[in-house]
Design an enzyme around this catalytic site. Structure first.
Site, PDB file in Angstrom:
ATOM      1  N   HIS A   1       0.933  -1.400  -0.006  1.00 17.63           N
ATOM      2  CA  HIS A   1       0.059  -0.062   0.244  1.00 17.63           C
ATOM      3  C   HIS A   1       0.962   1.296  -0.015  1.00 17.63           C
ATOM      4  CE1 HIS A   1      -3.708  -2.078   1.364  1.00 17.63           C
ATOM      5  NE2 HIS A   1      -2.878  -3.130   1.217  1.00 17.63           N
TER       6      HIS A   1
ATOM      7  N   ASP B   1      -6.185   5.518   2.378  1.00 16.55           N
ATOM      8  CA  ASP B   1      -6.370   3.995   1.856  1.00 16.55           C
ATOM      9  C   ASP B   1      -7.555   3.626   2.290  1.00 16.55           C
ATOM     10  OD1 ASP B   1      -5.927   1.199   2.174  1.00 16.55           O
ATOM     11  OD2 ASP B   1      -3.804   1.515   1.456  1.00 16.55           O
TER      12      ASP B   1
END
Length: 446
Positions: free
Chosen positions: A25, A130
């Site tokens: 990520h 995110d």
């Protein structure tokens, strides 16, 4: 004299990136920030000290290019009882199950430093956070800042997950409810997608995980816009990438299979033993990236000699972070055994390397469907179980089956030849599109 509104418009757009604490990520988010910075935006990545070290090389490269600036802003990692320095999901692979619960508690607690940053660093024009930080949609709204979602997964997997969450096909699949082989159809997709019950998250058996994904998806819907060599991070400075590349230089073109299951996947000793047997039985050269803290007790007799990491050995073992894009783009590479994390899939296809697919959890079974059945650039090893937890025990896939999958991909046979050809064509098409767009994508998996 310029008005205040005109002065504000002369300032560059300020984008705050807030990626989840895992390499798969963090690194893509840093790459996206670099792209926006190169086009004049002011980009800030908010993260913790340990995670800043993971993205620092990518940020330094972006800033050294001179076309834009990416800043890293630090916030403390919450004290939730984890060992010092454990601020990244990758570090949890060798820890106890309760550490994962503590880590996810910390994911909720970083809302406070996130909000404090927005309050103290005006103006922030937009937040790119995110999907796993579901609370960030409301936190950004409290400060009047639009939030865009960063998912880090494929549109295909995203669509499959959306279908699962909206329809919960387990409620409509009543036949043979206890049979893990029962097929579950995902409605509303342009392709017919079916998975075994054992391959998808069962809300009845994993209510916590199901609620987590539902919460993320609901927050995403409320968000605005819901819709090579130098790549990667210097996570493990002890990795001698030059040694690995020199070893690859000694191998014939297309003869090596690369084995990596990302930074968060954990195998039992029995599974590791069967993987090693499969690599041996396949007869192929191989590079295998395993956890830095993994013991060697599972190694079968003779495997240490097989992986001596010298030019005449068939195998090369990397402990810890691997220079994945460098390996995949080496001429000696002929195949990639992968957990089907989206970054890994992107890198493999971009490099023209076909895959042996071995999904475990999250979006990985969906990505396998895309790789094997839609794009036809891979061979499945036959994984049937969705791992809700790294500590679960499931059926161990035998070394003979693993070897058979590798040989089907790497061997001189009709199936392997067709997959190799299709992968080269797709990789060439992606490369041509990237060159025309003037972009270079370099993503590394967690």
């Amino acid at each position: 004299m310029a008005t205040q509104h005109e002065r504000q418009r002369q300032q560059p757009l300020h984008i705050l990136f807030f990626p989840f604490f895992a390499p798969g990520h963090l690194l893509p988010a840093a790459d996206v920030a670099a792209v926006f910075a190169a086009r004049g935006a002011r980009c800030t990545i908010l993260t913790t000290p340990v995670n800043a070290g993971i993205i620092r090389p990518a940020v330094d490269r972006a800033n050294d290019g001179g076309s834009g600036t990416v800043d890293i802003a630090l916030m403390p990692f919450p004290d939730v009882g984890l060992p010092p320095g454990v601020e990244n999901y990758m570090a949890l692979t060798t820890l106890q199950v309760d550490c994962r619960a503590k880590f996810m508690r910390a994911v909720q607690l970083v809302r406070e430093p996130f909000s404090r940053f927005l309050a103290n660093n005006r103006p922030v024009d937009v937040v790119v956070s995110d999907s796993f930080f579901s609370w960030s949609a409301d936190a950004a709204a409290e400060h009047g800042v639009p939030r865009l979602v960063f998912t880090g997964t494929s549109v295909f997997a995203r669509s499959c997950n959306e279908s699962m969450l909206r329809s919960n096909p387990f409620e409509t699949t009543t036949a043979n409810e206890g049979d893990p082989e029962t097929l579950v159809s995902l409605p509303g997709l342009p392709h017919r997608v079916e998975l075994r019950r054992s391959q998808v998250m069962d809300p009845g058996k994993q209510p916590g995980a199901w609620a987590f994904y539902q919460s993320n998806n609901a927050a995403d819907q409320r968000s605005f816009g819901e819709d090579m060599a130098g790549s990667g991070a210097n996570i493990n400075a002890d990795v001698d990438k030059d040694c690995c590349l020199r070893w690859l230089d000694t191998k014939p073109a297309g003869s090596v299979v690369y084995v990596s299951f990302g930074t968060a996947t954990r195998f039992s000793p029995a599974e590791l033993r069967e993987i090693s047997r499969g690599l041996d039985l396949s007869g192929n050269n191989f590079v295998w990236a395993i956890s830095a803290g993994e013991s060697t007790e599972w190694m079968p007799e003779g495997f240490a000699e097989l992986t001596a990491n010298v030019g005449d050995s068939r195998g090369f073992i990397i402990r810890g972070w691997a220079p994945q894009t460098l390996i995949l783009n080496h001429p000696a590479l002929g195949g990639f055994m992968t957990h089907c994390g989206w970054n890994s899939v992107l890198e493999a296809v971009s490099a023209g390397v076909p895959m042996v697919t071995w999904p475990r959890y999250a979006d990985q079974f969906y990505n396998e469907k895309l790789v094997v059945e839609v794009l036809k650039v891979g061979v499945s090893v036959g994984a049937r179980d969705y791992y809700a937890s790294a500590m679960e025990n499931h059926e161990v896939i035998g070394g003979e089956v693993i070897a058979e999958s590798i040989m089907a991909l790497m061997g001189n046979n009709e199936q392997g030849d067709a997959i190799q050809k299709k992968t080269r064509e797709l990789g060439g098409w992606l490369g041509a599109r990237s060159r025309r767009a003037g972009l270079h994508t370099a993503l590394s998996d967690g």
